[in-house]
Scaffold this motif. Structure first.
Motif, PDB file in Angstrom:
ATOM      1  N   UNK A 107      -8.367 -16.110  -4.517  1.00  0.00           N
ATOM      2  CA  UNK A 107      -8.387 -17.565  -4.539  1.00  0.00           C
ATOM      3  C   UNK A 107      -9.753 -18.103  -4.170  1.00  0.00           C
ATOM      4  N   UNK A 108     -10.804 -17.498  -4.741  1.00  0.00           N
ATOM      5  CA  UNK A 108     -12.187 -17.914  -4.486  1.00  0.00           C
ATOM      6  C   UNK A 108     -12.521 -17.874  -3.000  1.00  0.00           C
ATOM      7  N   UNK A 109     -11.948 -16.906  -2.288  1.00  0.00           N
ATOM      8  CA  UNK A 109     -12.262 -16.742  -0.879  1.00  0.00           C
ATOM      9  C   UNK A 109     -11.617 -17.768   0.021  1.00  0.00           C
ATOM     10  N   UNK A 110     -10.719 -18.570  -0.507  1.00  0.00           N
ATOM     11  CA  UNK A 110     -10.062 -19.609   0.295  1.00  0.00           C
ATOM     12  C   UNK A 110      -8.671 -19.187   0.768  1.00  0.00           C
ATOM     13  N   UNK A 111      -8.127 -18.136   0.185  1.00  0.00           N
ATOM     14  CA  UNK A 111      -6.750 -17.749   0.502  1.00  0.00           C
ATOM     15  C   UNK A 111      -6.655 -16.412   1.227  1.00  0.00           C
ATOM     16  N   UNK A 112      -7.461 -15.432   0.843  1.00  0.00           N
ATOM     17  CA  UNK A 112      -7.389 -14.102   1.441  1.00  0.00           C
ATOM     18  C   UNK A 112      -8.364 -13.968   2.605  1.00  0.00           C
ATOM     19  N   UNK A 113      -8.031 -13.054   3.512  1.00  0.00           N
ATOM     20  CA  UNK A 113      -8.915 -12.723   4.623  1.00  0.00           C
ATOM     21  C   UNK A 113      -9.821 -11.555   4.221  1.00  0.00           C
ATOM     22  N   UNK A 114     -11.086 -11.641   4.620  1.00  0.00           N
ATOM     23  CA  UNK A 114     -12.035 -10.558   4.393  1.00  0.00           C
ATOM     24  C   UNK A 114     -12.587 -10.099   5.727  1.00  0.00           C
ATOM     25  N   UNK A 115     -12.422  -8.812   6.017  1.00  0.00           N
ATOM     26  CA  UNK A 115     -12.988  -8.213   7.217  1.00  0.00           C
ATOM     27  C   UNK A 115     -14.098  -7.250   6.819  1.00  0.00           C
ATOM     28  N   UNK A 116     -15.250  -7.389   7.454  1.00  0.00           N
ATOM     29  CA  UNK A 116     -16.348  -6.443   7.295  1.00  0.00           C
ATOM     30  C   UNK A 116     -16.459  -5.651   8.588  1.00  0.00           C
ATOM     31  N   UNK A 117     -16.281  -4.341   8.509  1.00  0.00           N
ATOM     32  CA  UNK A 117     -16.342  -3.469   9.680  1.00  0.00           C
ATOM     33  C   UNK A 117     -17.536  -2.542   9.494  1.00  0.00           C
ATOM     34  N   UNK A 118     -18.506  -2.621  10.403  1.00  0.00           N
ATOM     35  CA  UNK A 118     -19.785  -1.966  10.178  1.00  0.00           C
ATOM     36  C   UNK A 118     -20.212  -1.139  11.377  1.00  0.00           C
ATOM     37  N   UNK A 119     -20.944  -0.087  11.080  1.00  0.00           N
ATOM     38  CA  UNK A 119     -21.505   0.779  12.122  1.00  0.00           C
ATOM     39  C   UNK A 119     -23.020   0.832  11.989  1.00  0.00           C
ATOM     40  N   UNK A 120     -23.711   0.753  13.124  1.00  0.00           N
ATOM     41  CA  UNK A 120     -25.154   0.948  13.200  1.00  0.00           C
ATOM     42  C   UNK A 120     -25.897  -0.018  12.262  1.00  0.00           C
ATOM     43  N   UNK A 121     -26.803   0.504  11.448  1.00  0.00           N
ATOM     44  CA  UNK A 121     -27.573  -0.324  10.521  1.00  0.00           C
ATOM     45  C   UNK A 121     -26.661  -1.136   9.616  1.00  0.00           C
ATOM     46  N   UNK A 122     -25.475  -0.631   9.315  1.00  0.00           N
ATOM     47  CA  UNK A 122     -24.527  -1.364   8.486  1.00  0.00           C
ATOM     48  C   UNK A 122     -24.156  -2.712   9.064  1.00  0.00           C
TER      49      UNK A 122
END
Length: 386
Positions: A110-125
């Motif tokens: 839904x163009x980023x308005x409906x779903x949740x987005x999680x970014x899980x990162x380690x170190x330089x990421x």
């Protein structure tokens, strides 16, 4: 000139073969997705000179154990790996991540308005995820209220790790051990699948083709670094001995994490994402609380010496800091967002082997359950749930 990590393809291939049972759930973001609309997308971003199975294998197994449902997009969540070449500048990696999110996920979210987005990162990421989250929000690609970022041991203010000749020695030790280790690992799993004779022929053919082993892919052979040893290692160490550690020049994507880098200076001091969680730790090699083997202990002692040479905090009149996980200082790892100081004596690659990984996996389990019931907007925040 485009810099490429010559070990990247070999590392990813070997780890994919080793963790084949996890590929079903944890697919690559760049691959063709079969996912339909889901309330939750989780993207993992690995650190430098690494891949997602190097960084997150322990976390993946915890998640798999908690969920126990088949398929990469089963239930309420899709789990995806962002595999990328960390020799490229961080800005290039971040733009690529945003491009994949736009191309692969926006059609279902839904163009980023409906779903949740999680970014899980380690170190330089964590720097890749931080910049990518700013880009996604700034360009209106994803709502900041539907975005959440977790970074573990990430150098938000850079790291002194790459300022010492000891680091160069450790880098080569890890690199050559990686060539042997990843090469043999890949050879073993492919031999079990295709037969050893077929794999030996494949190695010989690749060795005889000029340019193949040092091209865009690492090639199958563990022998592909004869030119690296002759033309690169000797010349670089000679320059370092005659001109000092300041002569060290790393690939652009590694240079970006130095404390004095232009990237760190230009980075926005406050992430645009309101749910931005950062985690840092300190580690005492002598205590060896994570039961590391003798070789690993030796390497880590060399790394600890790197901080003694390269890290001098302003407040201690020239004494090196011990507040680090052997790669990133605690101050840098927790410089932005909602910061957590992990008091479990964890080294840089140990975050997901211990309590932090368990807490994160439990939080993801809560999110998946909330998403299945259509109640993601009413879930507890991470610091409340974990």
């Amino acid at each position: 000139m485009t810099h490429r990590d010559p070990l990247f393809a070999l590392r990813r291939s070997a780890r994919n073969l080793q963790n084949a049972e996890l590929l079903i759930r944890f697919g690559e973001l760049s691959a063709k997705l079969t996912a339909q609309s889901k309330p939750l997308y989780v993207v993992f971003v690995h650190g430098g000179l690494s891949c997602c199975f190097d960084a997150f294998a322990d976390l993946f197994r915890r998640i798999e154990s908690n969920l126990r449902t088949p398929g990469p997009d089963a239930g309420a969540a899709v789990f995806l790996r962002f595999e990328h070449d960390t020799y490229h500048p961080i800005s290039v990696n971040a733009e690529r991540l945003c491009e994949l999110v736009k191309d692969k996920l926006l059609q279902y979210s839904g163009a980023g308005q409906e779903a949740e987005l999680l970014l899980i990162a380690h170190s330089r990421g964590g720097l890749v995820a931080r910049l990518a989250s700013d880009i996604l929000i700034d360009r209106g690609l994803w709502s900041k209220d539907r975005l959440e970022v977790f970074t573990y041991g990430s150098p938000h203010r850079g790291t002194p790790f790459f300022e010492s000749e000891v680091t160069l020695a450790v880098d080569y030790l890890i690199r050559f051990a990686g060539i042997l280790g990843y090469g043999l690992l890949r050879f073993l799993y492919r031999s079990l699948r295709n037969g050893p004779a077929s794999e030996i022929r494949s190695h010989v053919r690749a060795w005889l083709r000029p340019g193949v082993l040092l091209g865009n892919t690492a090639g199958p052979s563990v022998l592909g670094y004869r030119l690296l040893a002759l033309n690169f290692l000797l010349r670089r160490t000679t320059s370092m001995r005659t001109q000092g550690p300041s002569i060290l020049r790393w690939p652009p994507g590694i240079e970006d994490v130095r404390e004095s880098s232009d990237f760190i200076r230009r980075l926005s001091p406050v992430p645009l994402c309101p749910r931005f969680w950062t985690f840092g730790s300190t580690y005492d090699v002598r205590a060896n609380s994570q039961k590391l083997d003798i070789l690993s202990m030796h390497v880590l002692k060399m790394i600890q010496r790197t901080f003694a040479l390269g890290s001098v905090p302003r407040s201690t009149a020239g004494h090196p800091t011990e507040q680090n996980d052997l790669v990133v200082t605690l101050e840098s790892a927790t410089a932005v967002g909602k910061a957590f100081h992990i008091r479990e004596n964890l080294w840089h690659c140990g975050y997901f082997k211990a309590a932090p990984g368990e807490k994160l996996a439990r939080y993801l389990q809560i999110l998946v359950a909330a998403g299945s019931g259509g109640e993601l907007s009413h879930r507890p925040a991470f610091d409340e749930a974990a």
